[in-house]
Design a protein around this motif. Structure first.
Motif, short mmCIF file in Angstrom:
data_model
loop_
_atom_site.label_atom_id
_atom_site.label_comp_id
_atom_site.label_asym_id
_atom_site.label_seq_id
_atom_site.Cartn_x
_atom_site.Cartn_y
_atom_site.Cartn_z
N LYS A 156 0.83 -1.21 0.00
CA LYS A 156 0.00 0.00 0.00
C LYS A 156 0.87 1.26 0.00
N ARG A 157 1.97 1.22 0.75
CA ARG A 157 2.88 2.36 0.76
C ARG A 157 3.50 2.57 -0.63
N LEU A 158 3.85 1.47 -1.29
CA LEU A 158 4.44 1.56 -2.63
C LEU A 158 3.46 2.17 -3.63
N THR A 159 2.25 1.65 -3.68
CA THR A 159 1.29 2.15 -4.67
C THR A 159 0.93 3.61 -4.40
N LEU A 160 0.86 3.99 -3.12
CA LEU A 160 0.57 5.40 -2.81
C LEU A 160 1.70 6.29 -3.30
N GLY A 161 2.94 5.83 -3.16
CA GLY A 161 4.08 6.62 -3.66
C GLY A 161 4.04 6.78 -5.17
N ILE A 162 3.72 5.71 -5.88
CA ILE A 162 3.64 5.78 -7.35
C ILE A 162 2.53 6.72 -7.77
N ILE A 163 1.38 6.59 -7.14
CA ILE A 163 0.24 7.46 -7.50
C ILE A 163 0.56 8.92 -7.19
N SER A 164 1.17 9.17 -6.04
CA SER A 164 1.50 10.55 -5.67
C SER A 164 2.42 11.18 -6.70
N SER A 165 3.36 10.41 -7.21
CA SER A 165 4.31 10.92 -8.19
C SER A 165 3.67 11.11 -9.56
N HIS B 233 -5.12 2.62 -5.38
CA HIS B 233 -4.29 2.29 -4.22
C HIS B 233 -4.57 0.87 -3.71
N ASP B 234 -5.79 0.62 -3.27
CA ASP B 234 -6.09 -0.66 -2.64
C ASP B 234 -6.07 -1.83 -3.61
N THR B 235 -6.68 -1.67 -4.79
CA THR B 235 -6.83 -2.81 -5.68
C THR B 235 -5.48 -3.36 -6.12
N PRO C 129 -10.02 -8.31 -6.08
CA PRO C 129 -10.05 -7.30 -5.02
C PRO C 129 -11.45 -6.73 -4.78
N VAL C 130 -12.21 -6.55 -5.86
CA VAL C 130 -13.58 -6.06 -5.74
C VAL C 130 -14.51 -7.23 -6.04
N VAL C 131 -15.25 -7.68 -5.03
CA VAL C 131 -16.08 -8.87 -5.18
C VAL C 131 -17.30 -8.60 -6.05
N GLY C 132 -17.69 -7.35 -6.18
CA GLY C 132 -18.86 -6.99 -6.98
C GLY C 132 -19.18 -5.53 -6.77
N GLY C 133 -20.38 -5.14 -7.15
CA GLY C 133 -20.77 -3.75 -6.98
C GLY C 133 -22.25 -3.55 -7.19
#
Length: 479
Positions: free
Chosen positions: A173-182, A288-290, A353-357
């Motif tokens: 989660k820390r990694l993906t947040l860093g990539i998204i922030s950049s 981030h989460d997915t 990651p997302v079971v449905g919607g």
């Protein structure tokens, strides 16, 4: 977050509304309504499905219902009359129907914003999605591979190298947040990015909370964090506009630069400031989460599957052998990671990651001979097709080879990890690059053993492995 407590609170606060909606829904066209039961007043099947999610039995819960009532059935979820649709034909109908826009719970809509892709439809949805795709299309993403590679290497050096044990999920989660922030906001490592990370945690906590804006509630903390993030993004927008006018930055620098530089036929900014902010926050949450959850479950599976890990290592060593030490990955390199992407797809099939919607019927709709009344919510699930033995042979078996022919033998809308139709996940190519780059660096430089062998996880509402997946770590080669 304990969703059972949320359910109890929802029962108390929404009971009168729920009873009204359910009783009203039972009256018209009873003969054409799908089979099924609304269950207990207001509570319906809400507690039942949440227990299944938390007990890792969602597949069985859906399967039992489909076996009892068929692929179309009525029930009550979150105090709303609901139709469950299951199967490829149902998925296709729902994904491509203009009368079934995405539905958000009230708290999520308040946190993400009224102008996000999840809240709009029609011409506005096409306009905003088109603008986002100018940044997220493959030709643009090719420009960012080296930056993603640099973020991954820095993250591994800082958080993995020299450690004998790590917990995978929070690090991913820390990694993906860093990539998204950049890549989305143009934020370099430092205090501003760290502050955004703290606010983002608060935003997530309130996105599925009870929408009561009192000082002690998660929703209130989330609203305040959203306001701080909004101020930050407004400042970035003003800065980017000034730098673009002065020629100090390229429109391709990050998502915000791309969006503020786009104009309509009259030379006006294509997206309003509110539209940019709401969709940047949506991208932050969705991306981030997915992705972090998928990579975590890939690490978990590889820890139990030496043959698959060896095949991945071989693929990545072949790519690396002709590159100089420290040389960044390229689009051509990523195109050779076919087996790794099949492993990712198979992981998505088994643990989406997302079971449905939920969708909402804008007017009375008919499907498979049954009426879906206006105002009812429609619930779709990935599990029913992903684990259907008539579509995926021996579905419980992890078999990346089933994706070699791009699901040529499967019915359309069977593999729905990214959704489908006009609202298919716009960031799927961005996520693919993150996954391939991360796995390339991970499997070449590290080996690991799982601290817990159990293949259990809970959904809250996204899957989380036992204790965040702690592993024993061995550093093989330098980055």
């Amino acid at each position: 977050m304990d969703h059972l407590l949320i359910v109890v609170a929802l029962i108390v606060t929404a009971s009168s509304i729920g009873i009204h909606l359910v009783t009203r829904a039972k009256k018209p066209c009873l003969a054409n309504l799908p089979p099924g039961s609304f269950g207990l007043p207001v509570i319906g099947q809400t507690v039942s499905i949440i227990r299944a999610m938390r007990g890792n039995t969602t597949d069985r819960w859906i399967r039992d219902r489909v076996q009892r009532y068929g692929p179309v059935s009525k029930l009550s979820l979150f105090s709303m009359p609901t139709v469950l649709l299951a199967g490829p034909a149902a998925n296709k109908f729902m994904f491509f129907s203009s009368l079934l826009p995405v539905m958000q719970i009230r708290s999520t809509k308040r946190i993400i914003g009224e102008k996000s892709l999840l809240s709009i439809h029609g011409d506005d949805h096409r306009r905003i999605r088109g603008a986002l795709m100018e940044f997220l299309k493959p030709d643009m993403l090719k420009l960012y591979i080296s930056r993603i590679d640099a973020e991954v290497r820095h993250h591994l050096e800082e958080n993995w190298v020299g450690r004998t044990a790590v917990t995978v999920l929070p690090l991913m989660k820390r990694l993906t947040l860093g990539i998204i922030s950049s890549l989305l906001f143009g934020l370099e490592r430092g205090a501003v990015r760290d502050a955004l990370a703290i606010d983002f945690t608060c935003i997530l906590e309130g996105a599925l909370a009870i929408p009561v804006n009192l000082p002690f509630t998660a929703f209130s903390r989330s609203i305040k964090a959203r306001r701080r993030a909004e101020r930050l993004l407004n400042g970035i927008m003003r800065e980017r506009k000034a730098m673009l006018e002065q020629g100090k930055v390229s429109p391709n620098n990050d998502l915000i630069s791309r969006l503020v530089s786009m104009t309509d036929d009259h030379g006006e900014q294509l997206l309003s400031s509110d539209e940019i902010i709401d969709n940047c926050i949506l991208a932050l949450i969705a991306g981030h989460d997915t992705t972090s959850i998928l990579m975590t479950f890939m690490v978990r599976h590889l820890g139990n599957d030496p043959a698959t890990l060896a095949a991945m290592v071989q693929e990545h060593e072949e790519i690396a052998k002709d590159k100089a030490d420290g040389e960044a990955l390229t689009w051509e390199d990523l195109s050779k990671m076919k087996f790794t992407w099949r492993v990712a797809q198979e992981t998505l099939r088994i643990v989406p990651p997302v079971v449905g919607g939920f969708r909402t019927a804008l007017e009375d709709i008919e499907f498979d001979g049954y009426l879906i009344p206006k105002g009812w919510q429609v619930f779709w699930t990935a599990n029913e097709t992903h684990m259907d033995p008539s579509i995926f042979h021996d579905p419980a078996k992890f078999d990346p080879s089933r994706f070699e022919n791009a699901l040529a033998s499967a019915p359309p809308c069977s593999f729905v990890a990214f959704g489908g139709g006009p609202r298919i996940c716009p960031g799927r190519e961005f996520a693919k690059i993150e996954i391939l780059v991360t796995m390339h660096n991970l499997v070449r430089h590290f080996r690991w053993k799982l601290c817990y062998k159990e293949n259990t996880f809970i959904r809250d509402p996204m899957p989380s492995p036992l204790h965040g997946l702690p592993i024993q770590l061995e550093h093989m080669t330098s980055l």
